[in-house]
Design a protein around this motif. Sequence first.
Motif, mmCIF file in Angstrom:
data_model
loop_
_atom_site.group_PDB
_atom_site.id
_atom_site.type_symbol
_atom_site.label_atom_id
_atom_site.label_comp_id
_atom_site.label_asym_id
_atom_site.label_seq_id
_atom_site.Cartn_x
_atom_site.Cartn_y
_atom_site.Cartn_z
ATOM 1 N N ILE A 55 -6.103 12.734 6.511
ATOM 2 C CA ILE A 55 -5.849 11.411 6.789
ATOM 3 C C ILE A 55 -5.070 10.546 5.370
ATOM 4 C CG2 ILE A 55 -7.949 9.591 6.674
ATOM 5 C CD1 ILE A 55 -9.931 11.536 6.298
ATOM 6 N N ILE A 56 -4.138 9.610 6.627
ATOM 7 C CA ILE A 56 -3.885 8.630 5.900
ATOM 8 C C ILE A 56 -3.798 7.714 5.119
ATOM 9 C CG2 ILE A 56 -0.915 7.480 5.783
ATOM 10 C CD1 ILE A 56 -1.325 10.045 5.501
ATOM 11 N N ALA A 57 -4.706 6.890 3.994
ATOM 12 C CA ALA A 57 -5.469 5.593 3.517
ATOM 13 C C ALA A 57 -4.618 4.699 3.318
ATOM 14 C CB ALA A 57 -6.110 6.150 2.266
ATOM 15 N N GLU A 58 -5.158 3.602 3.291
ATOM 16 C CA GLU A 58 -4.392 2.374 3.623
ATOM 17 C C GLU A 58 -5.459 1.764 2.640
ATOM 18 O OE1 GLU A 58 -3.826 -0.560 7.101
ATOM 19 O OE2 GLU A 58 -2.673 1.494 7.330
ATOM 20 N N GLN A 59 -4.031 0.660 1.876
ATOM 21 C CA GLN A 59 -4.678 -0.692 1.155
ATOM 22 C C GLN A 59 -3.864 -1.581 1.352
ATOM 23 O OE1 GLN A 59 -3.348 -1.342 -2.483
ATOM 24 N NE2 GLN A 59 -0.755 -1.394 -0.801
ATOM 25 N N ARG A 60 -4.562 -3.026 0.482
ATOM 26 C CA ARG A 60 -3.683 -4.076 0.327
ATOM 27 C C ARG A 60 -3.673 -4.856 -0.806
ATOM 28 N NH1 ARG A 60 -0.417 -4.184 3.799
ATOM 29 N NH2 ARG A 60 -1.647 -4.176 5.643
ATOM 30 N N ARG A 61 -2.607 -4.595 -1.267
ATOM 31 C CA ARG A 61 -3.225 -5.725 -2.653
ATOM 32 C C ARG A 61 -3.279 -5.003 -3.766
ATOM 33 N NH1 ARG A 61 -2.584 -12.045 -0.956
ATOM 34 N NH2 ARG A 61 -1.417 -12.013 -3.020
ATOM 35 N N GLY A 62 -3.685 -3.913 -3.882
ATOM 36 C CA GLY A 62 -4.157 -2.974 -4.765
ATOM 37 C C GLY A 62 -6.381 -2.912 -4.519
ATOM 38 N N GLU A 63 -6.256 -2.799 -2.579
ATOM 39 C CA GLU A 63 -7.734 -2.591 -2.509
ATOM 40 C C GLU A 63 -8.088 -2.022 -1.188
ATOM 41 O OE1 GLU A 63 -11.026 -4.559 -2.883
ATOM 42 O OE2 GLU A 63 -9.821 -5.679 -4.755
ATOM 43 N N LEU A 64 -8.587 -1.143 -1.553
ATOM 44 C CA LEU A 64 -8.445 0.180 -0.062
ATOM 45 C C LEU A 64 -8.921 -0.570 1.032
ATOM 46 C CD1 LEU A 64 -8.259 3.088 0.011
ATOM 47 C CD2 LEU A 64 -10.714 3.490 -0.259
ATOM 48 N N ARG A 65 -8.587 -0.578 2.012
ATOM 49 C CA ARG A 65 -8.864 -1.414 2.961
ATOM 50 C C ARG A 65 -10.112 -0.197 3.822
ATOM 51 N NH1 ARG A 65 -6.374 -2.802 8.004
ATOM 52 N NH2 ARG A 65 -7.525 -4.703 6.748
ATOM 53 N N PRO A 66 -11.292 -0.870 4.111
ATOM 54 C CA PRO A 66 -12.667 -0.203 4.632
ATOM 55 C C PRO A 66 -11.455 0.661 5.751
ATOM 56 C CG PRO A 66 -12.645 -2.707 4.983
ATOM 57 C CD PRO A 66 -10.488 -2.482 4.575
ATOM 58 N N ILE A 67 -10.633 0.637 6.918
ATOM 59 C CA ILE A 67 -11.096 2.225 7.744
ATOM 60 C C ILE A 67 -10.440 2.937 7.066
ATOM 61 C CG2 ILE A 67 -8.364 1.036 7.930
ATOM 62 C CD1 ILE A 67 -10.004 2.193 11.091
ATOM 63 N N SER A 68 -9.650 3.287 6.013
ATOM 64 C CA SER A 68 -9.032 4.271 5.624
ATOM 65 C C SER A 68 -10.796 5.154 5.236
ATOM 66 C CB SER A 68 -9.313 3.916 3.916
ATOM 67 O OG SER A 68 -7.705 3.227 3.771
ATOM 68 N N LEU A 69 -11.937 4.280 4.682
ATOM 69 C CA LEU A 69 -13.036 5.688 4.796
ATOM 70 C C LEU A 69 -13.505 5.755 6.509
ATOM 71 C CD1 LEU A 69 -15.171 3.544 1.440
ATOM 72 C CD2 LEU A 69 -13.312 5.542 1.815
ATOM 73 N N GLU A 70 -13.605 4.818 7.010
ATOM 74 C CA GLU A 70 -14.148 5.030 8.320
ATOM 75 C C GLU A 70 -13.239 6.788 8.423
ATOM 76 O OE1 GLU A 70 -14.302 0.216 9.170
ATOM 77 O OE2 GLU A 70 -13.591 1.587 10.751
ATOM 78 N N LEU A 71 -11.811 6.314 8.316
ATOM 79 C CA LEU A 71 -10.920 7.679 9.424
ATOM 80 C C LEU A 71 -11.872 8.990 8.370
ATOM 81 C CD1 LEU A 71 -7.565 6.506 8.781
ATOM 82 C CD2 LEU A 71 -8.628 6.311 10.709
ATOM 83 N N VAL A 72 -12.489 9.003 8.087
ATOM 84 C CA VAL A 72 -13.107 9.840 6.728
ATOM 85 C C VAL A 72 -14.121 10.374 7.424
ATOM 86 C CG1 VAL A 72 -14.200 10.778 5.298
ATOM 87 C CG2 VAL A 72 -12.952 9.979 4.934
ATOM 88 N N THR A 73 -15.068 9.544 8.721
ATOM 89 C CA THR A 73 -16.104 10.423 9.148
ATOM 90 C C THR A 73 -15.884 10.496 10.930
ATOM 91 O OG1 THR A 73 -17.986 8.275 8.561
ATOM 92 C CG2 THR A 73 -18.152 8.896 10.749
ATOM 93 N N ALA A 74 -14.222 9.568 11.221
ATOM 94 C CA ALA A 74 -13.713 9.780 12.327
ATOM 95 C C ALA A 74 -13.148 11.846 12.680
ATOM 96 C CB ALA A 74 -12.555 9.281 12.539
ATOM 97 N N ALA A 75 -12.829 12.152 10.908
ATOM 98 C CA ALA A 75 -12.593 13.636 11.076
ATOM 99 C C ALA A 75 -13.250 14.747 11.287
ATOM 100 C CB ALA A 75 -11.821 13.875 9.359
ATOM 101 N N GLN A 76 -14.860 14.336 10.763
ATOM 102 C CA GLN A 76 -15.968 15.599 10.319
ATOM 103 C C GLN A 76 -16.439 15.791 11.970
ATOM 104 O OE1 GLN A 76 -16.609 15.945 7.396
ATOM 105 N NE2 GLN A 76 -15.330 14.468 7.429
ATOM 106 N N GLY A 77 -16.043 15.226 13.106
ATOM 107 C CA GLY A 77 -16.116 15.446 14.275
ATOM 108 C C GLY A 77 -14.913 16.886 14.332
ATOM 109 N N LEU A 78 -14.312 16.837 14.329
ATOM 110 C CA LEU A 78 -13.543 17.834 14.711
ATOM 111 C C LEU A 78 -13.177 18.944 13.473
ATOM 112 C CD1 LEU A 78 -10.422 15.242 14.876
ATOM 113 C CD2 LEU A 78 -11.233 16.081 16.703
#
Lengths: 318, 266
Positions: free
Chosen positions: A6-29
């Motif tokens: 998973i490639i996480a995303e940040q904006r100006r020092g803040e982790l973007r919420p989608i980064s953690l949503e991708l962790v959930t998306a990964a579990q099913g695979l």
Amino acid sequence: MSGILIIAEQRRGELRPISLELVTAAQGLRRSGEEVSVAIINSAPGNFVEALSVAGVDEIVTVEAASTEFDPDIFESAVGALISQHEPEVVLVAHSVDSFGYAAALAARLSLGFATDVFNIERVEGELVATRGGYGQKVNVEVDFPGKSVVLLAIRGNVFKAPEQSAAPRVTAFEAPPPHSRATGREFIELSAGDDVDMSAAEFILTVGRGIGEEAKVAQFRELADAVGATLGCSRPIADAGWLPKSRQVGQSGKTASACKLYIAMGVSGAIQHLAGMKHVSTIVAVNTDAEASIFGVAKYGIVGDVFEVADELRRLF
Amino acid sequence: MKILVAVKQVAALDEDFALRDDGRNVDPDFLIRDLNEWDDFSLEEAVKMKEAASQPVEVVAVSVGSGEVDESLRKCLAKGADRAVRIWDPAIEDSDSIAIARVLAAAARREAPDMMFAGVQSSDQSFASTGIAAAAFLGWPHAAVVSHLSYSPGATRAVLRRELEGGLLHEVEIQCPAVLTIQLGINTPRYASLRSIKQAAAKPIEVLSLADIGLGADEVGVAGSLSRVRRMYVPDRGRAQLIEGDAAQQAARLAEIIREFKGAAS
């Protein structure tokens, strides 16, 4: 090739919420024994380790980059090097303004299986199948990736729910190749345009779209919004035309209306980006003359009718 | 000096439509075609630069598709493009956005522009990948979601602003030639005058084959793609619950919904 990167995303020092949503998306695979690794590419990647330590992550890969902010060349070379080292079967990135800038270039260069704006992933008889929308989201399209050993998927936001439990994944540092950057980031500019409204805090938003026809009509909807106690918002074409300030724009590229619970959309047909940015709202009421407008696909209640007539009648009741 | 603008003719679905027999796409008879909304803005940006430049600038619109795409290319000519180029070969059928990008990159190599624009995405399939993949095939710098641009045709650098989320912009300086994907709202696209529409109708559209741009049939279509459509279907989607009646009745129900919300919130 195995595992999920998973490639996480940040904006100006803040982790973007989608980064953690991708962790959930990964579990099913994830197949048994397979690992989920999350890479964070930043000048200070260690700052994100705590936020990324959630259930479902086996490894956090810190990649120290020359730039604090997103640079397409740095991301393309770093993710390319991560793929060579990790040999994952699947790479998940956000379908976002940043991935628009490098994901397709990386996929094209490395000939990876590739799909964007994916909202469902599954394995069908062992083969990876991704689902996205087509023809203005009127149809669903299932795509697969014959002969591809690595598949890069850009996942739509607000589809998967971020894990709530924290965990203690191992942290590995990865040295990215020195990038050859052909662009220099300068500065950030906030568009507030002299309007101090905070759309992200508004719980009740009444939005006007192209359907109101002309700038002179904005005042009447502003007055209506005030009367019913709503914050006036607008869709992209209204802000682009300068009828309302950009700070009033809601939808994906506008302000995230994160607190919104009741959303009345008047004369908004519902472009993809607008719908994607408002899907989280529990009660959407759409008023539109066009019964086929896409917004009726996400709205809870629909009023097919003249926005001005409905607005006038509604005004009388408050 | 030359600016190449990649455009797409998008397709919207007719109210009633049918899928193709193989279930992988919509029967083309049910498609309503038009120039992609984003491309209207990227074309305008190129034409504006041409008009402001002190030296001659040629604006070339390029598209991939069969004969029906000419209609959109003529629209580009009417709005100020100097030339229009269309690339087609039956082998291109069923290409994904990456295979299309390979075709556009090959066309760009032939045209050798100083700058290339594409839309951020298309309104029909919204891949948001064609322009940036074309940059990769060309080996050019690239930037996505450009909402402001300072560039003089022929300059070695451009300064642009990328539109991030939540009303935030990021200013970036980039080496040229580059591929930029252009966001809605960067300018106000002009309407074509009747006179320019007439003139555009008389202008030729250059049609190129795969061989003309140096690509083989195995580099496009399903073989040249990074994904394959397995199945297309109409989802069972939650339709809004319709509030019936005349405007007064509809407004009364809406007022109730508002009051319920306010009651729950207070």
